[in-house]
Design an enzyme around this catalytic site. Structure first.
Site, PDB file in Angstrom:
ATOM      1  N   MET A 142      28.227  41.971 189.494  1.00 19.56           N
ATOM      2  CA  MET A 142      27.562  42.427 190.714  1.00 19.56           C
ATOM      3  C   MET A 142      28.603  42.987 191.686  1.00 19.56           C
ATOM      4  O   MET A 142      28.829  42.439 192.764  1.00 19.56           O
ATOM      5  CB  MET A 142      26.816  41.249 191.358  1.00 19.56           C
ATOM      6  CG  MET A 142      25.624  40.765 190.580  1.00 19.56           C
ATOM      7  SD  MET A 142      24.257  41.974 190.600  1.00 19.56           S
ATOM      8  CE  MET A 142      24.287  42.545 188.914  1.00 19.56           C
ATOM      9  N   HIS A 143      29.238  44.096 191.286  1.00  9.98           N
ATOM     10  CA  HIS A 143      30.348  44.635 192.092  1.00  9.98           C
ATOM     11  C   HIS A 143      29.954  44.860 193.557  1.00  9.98           C
ATOM     12  O   HIS A 143      30.552  44.288 194.466  1.00  9.98           O
ATOM     13  CB  HIS A 143      30.829  45.955 191.494  1.00  9.98           C
ATOM     14  CG  HIS A 143      31.408  45.832 190.123  1.00  9.98           C
ATOM     15  ND1 HIS A 143      32.628  45.244 189.894  1.00  9.98           N
ATOM     16  CD2 HIS A 143      30.935  46.208 188.911  1.00  9.98           C
ATOM     17  CE1 HIS A 143      32.897  45.287 188.596  1.00  9.98           C
ATOM     18  NE2 HIS A 143      31.884  45.855 187.974  1.00  9.98           N
ATOM     19  N   ASP A 144      28.959  45.712 193.768  1.00 14.17           N
ATOM     20  CA  ASP A 144      28.656  46.134 195.144  1.00 14.17           C
ATOM     21  C   ASP A 144      28.080  44.997 195.985  1.00 14.17           C
ATOM     22  O   ASP A 144      28.299  44.938 197.202  1.00 14.17           O
ATOM     23  CB  ASP A 144      27.671  47.312 195.130  1.00 14.17           C
ATOM     24  CG  ASP A 144      28.317  48.578 194.580  1.00 14.17           C
ATOM     25  OD1 ASP A 144      29.555  48.618 194.475  1.00 14.17           O
ATOM     26  OD2 ASP A 144      27.575  49.521 194.256  1.00 14.17           O
TER      27      ASP A 144
END
Ligand SMILES: [Ca+2]
Length: 309
Positions: free
Chosen positions: A237-239
């Site tokens: 879940m980078h962002d």
């Protein structure tokens, strides 16, 4: 509850499936007030990222202005990552065609107006390449005094994900990143050191599917994300980590460091050079996230998505 202080933000985005999760979290979090969404080319081209932003807002029933930004990096040719996010950037769910149009104003001018007209300083949250933000700071330097800080997803204090050394958002426009990192503004780098750890497990994702309409939509897109890496140890879940930092910085371990962007290297362009041991003896300009409490992050993510429609 109504007395909670909300952080006013501009969300600069290139949706993108993991952007969609971050956008949901930002829109439904009780302590975030999204004043404007600006789009940039990145995960896919600008027409698609803009259309995706509008589709998401319509899905969420939120009336927030969207302004189209820049369609290519400052200096380099554009490269997209539709191999990761699908042809549309958000494959896997059939959204209605958006009714709302983007503003006629360019993203950079829309950002300037929001910042200069705000009674309280604005936080900029870039979760794509930094082209729009670099242009804003270059064209309208008077905005700097009313920017609270920049909390961005990008970079890495260790290895890259797009090239051996570079993370995608920085790699996509290193010259823009260099401008932003050297702007002298308070800057938090939420990079791969934490975002690669910040996964949702298969069990988390199934919980999300059954939560609400948003969860169901995200689940459909997750099936297409990164070729279904869902099954291989969790979904990064980078962002979403940038949004998590905004409202829950205690989840992160950080260090203030000198950071600059490599723009000239044959193999290393787009590398965030993070001077953790202060070998260059330069003053720190960035708060770098180095570690994250993963179980607490997962709990937070589920809680925030539960607040969505
Ligand atoms: Ca993104």
């Amino acid at each position: 509850m109504t007395n909670l202080k909300k952080t006013p933000i501009i969300l600069d985005t290139d949706p993108g499936i993991d952007d969609a999760v971050a956008i949901a979290a930002a829109l439904f979090h009780e302590r975030i007030d999204v004043k404007l969404m600006t789009t940039v080319a990145g995960n896919v081209g600008l027409d698609k990222t803009t259309n995706n932003a509008l589709k998401l807002l319509q899905f969420f029933g939120k009336d927030i202005p969207v302004a189209r930004g820049v369609s290519k990096p400052l200096v380099r040719p554009a490269e997209d990552s539709s191999h990761i996010h699908g042809e549309s950037g958000m494959d896997g769910y059939e959204f209605d065609a958006p009714v709302q149009d983007p503003l006629t104003q360019h993203a950079v001018e829309a950002m300037r107006d929001v910042i200069l007209n705000s009674p309280v300083p604005i936080t900029i949250v870039p979760i794509g390449p930094l082209t729009n933000v670099a242009l804003l700071l270059t064209l309208y330097p008077d905005c700097a005094s009313n920017i609270e800080r920049i909390v961005l997803m990008g970079g890495s204090a260790s290895r890259g994900n797009h090239t051996p050394n570079a993370e995608y958002n920085i790699y996509a426009d290193p010259e823009a990143a260099k401008i932003v990192f050297n702007a002298g503004l308070p800057l938090v780098m939420v990079g791969l050191d934490v975002t690669s750890q910040a996964t949702l497990t298969t069990e988390n994702v199934e919980t999300i599917r059954d939560m609400n309409k948003t969860g169901n939509m995200l689940y459909s897109m997750f099936q297409h994300y990164r070729g279904g890496s869902l099954k291989a140890g969790g979904l990064k879940m980078h962002d979403l980590c940038a949004i998590a930092y905004l409202v829950n910085p205690a989840l992160f371990e950080t260090q203030d460091c000198f950071v600059d962007i490599e723009t000239a290297g044959l193999y290393t362009a787009g590398t965030t050079v993070v001077d953790i041991r202060n070998r260059l003896a330069k003053p720190s300009n960035v708060t770098v996230c180095l570690d994250i409490d993963v179980p607490a992050f997962r709990e937070w993510a589920l809680e925030v998505l539960r607040n969505a429609i």
